[in-house]
Design a protein around this motif. Structure first.
Motif, PDB file in Angstrom:
ATOM      1  N   ASP A 245       0.805  -1.218   0.000  1.00 44.37           N
ATOM      2  CA  ASP A 245       0.000   0.000   0.000  1.00 44.37           C
ATOM      3  C   ASP A 245       0.849   1.285   0.000  1.00 44.37           C
ATOM      4  N   PHE A 246       2.003   1.235  -0.692  1.00 46.27           N
ATOM      5  CA  PHE A 246       2.799   2.443  -0.862  1.00 46.27           C
ATOM      6  C   PHE A 246       2.251   3.315  -1.989  1.00 46.27           C
ATOM      7  N   GLY A 247       1.448   2.720  -2.856  1.00 50.73           N
ATOM      8  CA  GLY A 247       0.886   3.459  -3.974  1.00 50.73           C
ATOM      9  C   GLY A 247       0.190   2.506  -4.931  1.00 50.73           C
ATOM     10  N   ILE A 248      -0.292   3.048  -6.038  1.00 56.39           N
ATOM     11  CA  ILE A 248      -0.902   2.217  -7.067  1.00 56.39           C
ATOM     12  C   ILE A 248      -0.010   2.265  -8.297  1.00 56.39           C
ATOM     13  N   SER A 249      -0.220   1.328  -9.215  1.00 56.04           N
ATOM     14  CA  SER A 249       0.655   1.243 -10.374  1.00 56.04           C
ATOM     15  C   SER A 249      -0.144   0.988 -11.638  1.00 56.04           C
ATOM     16  N   VAL A 250       0.557   1.051 -12.769  1.00 57.61           N
ATOM     17  CA  VAL A 250      -0.004   0.695 -14.071  1.00 57.61           C
ATOM     18  C   VAL A 250       0.959  -0.286 -14.709  1.00 57.61           C
ATOM     19  N   LEU A 251       0.463  -1.491 -14.987  1.00 55.92           N
ATOM     20  CA  LEU A 251       1.306  -2.547 -15.529  1.00 55.92           C
ATOM     21  C   LEU A 251       0.515  -3.369 -16.549  1.00 55.92           C
ATOM     22  N   PRO A 252       1.200  -4.140 -17.393  1.00 52.60           N
ATOM     23  CA  PRO A 252       0.498  -4.952 -18.395  1.00 52.60           C
ATOM     24  C   PRO A 252      -0.404  -6.006 -17.763  1.00 52.60           C
ATOM     25  N   ARG A 253      -1.597  -6.175 -18.329  1.00 48.22           N
ATOM     26  CA  ARG A 253      -2.576  -7.120 -17.799  1.00 48.22           C
ATOM     27  C   ARG A 253      -2.038  -8.558 -17.688  1.00 48.22           C
ATOM     28  N   PRO A 254      -1.364  -9.105 -18.716  1.00 44.65           N
ATOM     29  CA  PRO A 254      -0.903 -10.496 -18.589  1.00 44.65           C
ATOM     30  C   PRO A 254       0.038 -10.709 -17.413  1.00 44.65           C
ATOM     31  N   LEU A 255       0.816  -9.705 -17.082  1.00 47.25           N
ATOM     32  CA  LEU A 255       1.730  -9.816 -15.947  1.00 47.25           C
ATOM     33  C   LEU A 255       0.958  -9.932 -14.634  1.00 47.25           C
ATOM     34  N   ILE A 256      -0.077  -9.148 -14.493  1.00 47.17           N
ATOM     35  CA  ILE A 256      -0.855  -9.149 -13.245  1.00 47.17           C
ATOM     36  C   ILE A 256      -1.583 -10.472 -13.074  1.00 47.17           C
ATOM     37  N   GLU A 257      -2.078 -11.028 -14.169  1.00 45.02           N
ATOM     38  CA  GLU A 257      -2.826 -12.275 -14.073  1.00 45.02           C
ATOM     39  C   GLU A 257      -1.951 -13.442 -13.618  1.00 45.02           C
ATOM     40  N   LYS A 258      -0.632 -13.316 -13.803  1.00 43.89           N
ATOM     41  CA  LYS A 258       0.279 -14.371 -13.368  1.00 43.89           C
ATOM     42  C   LYS A 258       0.749 -14.184 -11.929  1.00 43.89           C
ATOM     43  N   SER A 259       0.427 -13.050 -11.331  1.00 43.35           N
ATOM     44  CA  SER A 259       0.880 -12.772  -9.975  1.00 43.35           C
ATOM     45  C   SER A 259       0.036 -13.539  -8.954  1.00 43.35           C
ATOM     46  N   ASP A 260       0.707 -14.038  -7.925  1.00 44.20           N
ATOM     47  CA  ASP A 260      -0.011 -14.748  -6.860  1.00 44.20           C
ATOM     48  C   ASP A 260      -0.103 -13.916  -5.579  1.00 44.20           C
ATOM     49  N   LEU A 261       0.197 -12.621  -5.670  1.00 45.72           N
ATOM     50  CA  LEU A 261       0.082 -11.763  -4.490  1.00 45.72           C
ATOM     51  C   LEU A 261      -1.397 -11.603  -4.130  1.00 45.72           C
ATOM     52  N   PRO A 262      -1.776 -11.860  -2.886  1.00 45.79           N
ATOM     53  CA  PRO A 262      -3.194 -11.910  -2.529  1.00 45.79           C
ATOM     54  C   PRO A 262      -3.861 -10.549  -2.341  1.00 45.79           C
ATOM     55  N   ASN A 263      -3.088  -9.504  -2.088  1.00 47.91           N
ATOM     56  CA  ASN A 263      -3.703  -8.228  -1.709  1.00 47.91           C
ATOM     57  C   ASN A 263      -3.693  -7.162  -2.796  1.00 47.91           C
TER      58      ASN A 263
END
Length: 222
Positions: A132-150
């Motif tokens: 919760d240091f901030g928000i970001s903008v990143l490619p959708r396919p990268l986010i879908e592979k992330s296993d971070l729960p929050n």
């Protein structure tokens, strides 16, 4: 990422994958210095393609807002850029076109984002969002592979394209190894369906740079 085929021919042909520390903007320099034969990077409507480079469009997808689950709008699937103008942002650094395109989007919306951290490491940016240091903008396919729960990804209402392509020097002959690698990559992406769609462009023709031209690309859903 840049791809450097080091041999041509049926025997001994191999490619070396290395990270370009100059980001998307460093690929042209590596090509001109003949350190690589083929580069892979982001395409942007806001940044003209250098006249000495040939571009082969490869994939299309979108950049998404990445927010912490504790945010009030985390339940939304689509968020307007206007709704997050007061937020702190953690972004890729200036060497990546993802940064330039997002700054352009914010300027069009009438504000300058408060960028509190920059990094070339996308996993670091995701952990910053999770903390919760901030928000970001990143490619959708990268986010879908992330296993971070929050963390939560949301589409940007105003639209934010993320296109990837191969970069080559116009005056350098294209080797058999390069053509085979390009063909393999297109086939691999089509089979694995990780992106919204891929470009089935004539890889022997120069891309016009016109995103709406049917002559420059053929869009097929994957």
């Amino acid at each position: 990422v840049v791809v450097a085929p080091t041999h041509d021919g049926n025997e001994g042909t191999h490619s070396v994958l290395v990270e370009a520390y100059g980001g998307d903007l460093g690929i042209g320099l590596l090509l001109r210095e003949e350190r690589i034969d083929l580069g892979l990077g982001m395409l942007s409507e806001n940044v003209p393609i250098p006249k000495d480079l040939l571009v082969i469009p490869l994939t299309h997808d979108e950049g998404v807002l990445v927010v912490n689950q504790n945010k009030a709008y985390a339940a939304m699937d689509v968020i307007s850029i206007h709704d997050v103008k007061e937020e702190n942002f953690v972004l890729t650094n200036e060497q990546y076109l993802l940064y330039d395109d997002f700054m352009q989007l914010c300027m069009q919306a009438g504000f300058t984002p408060n960028v509190v951290a920059k990094s070339s490491q996308w996993d670091f940016l995701l952990k910053m969002v999770e903390s919760d240091f901030g928000i970001s903008v990143l490619p959708r396919p990268l986010i879908e592979k992330s296993d971070l729960p929050n963390i939560k990804a949301a589409r940007i209402k105003e639209g934010y394209d993320w296109d990837i392509g191969f970069f080559l020097l116009k005056n350098r002959p294209r080797t058999h190894a390069m053509n085979k690698f390009i063909e393999f990559t297109v086939q691999y992406l089509a089979e694995h369906k990780a992106f919204q769609y891929i470009y089935y462009a004539d890889t022997y023709s120069e891309w016009s740079g016109n995103w709406n031209s049917k002559k420059s690309r053929e869009k097929r859903s994957v």
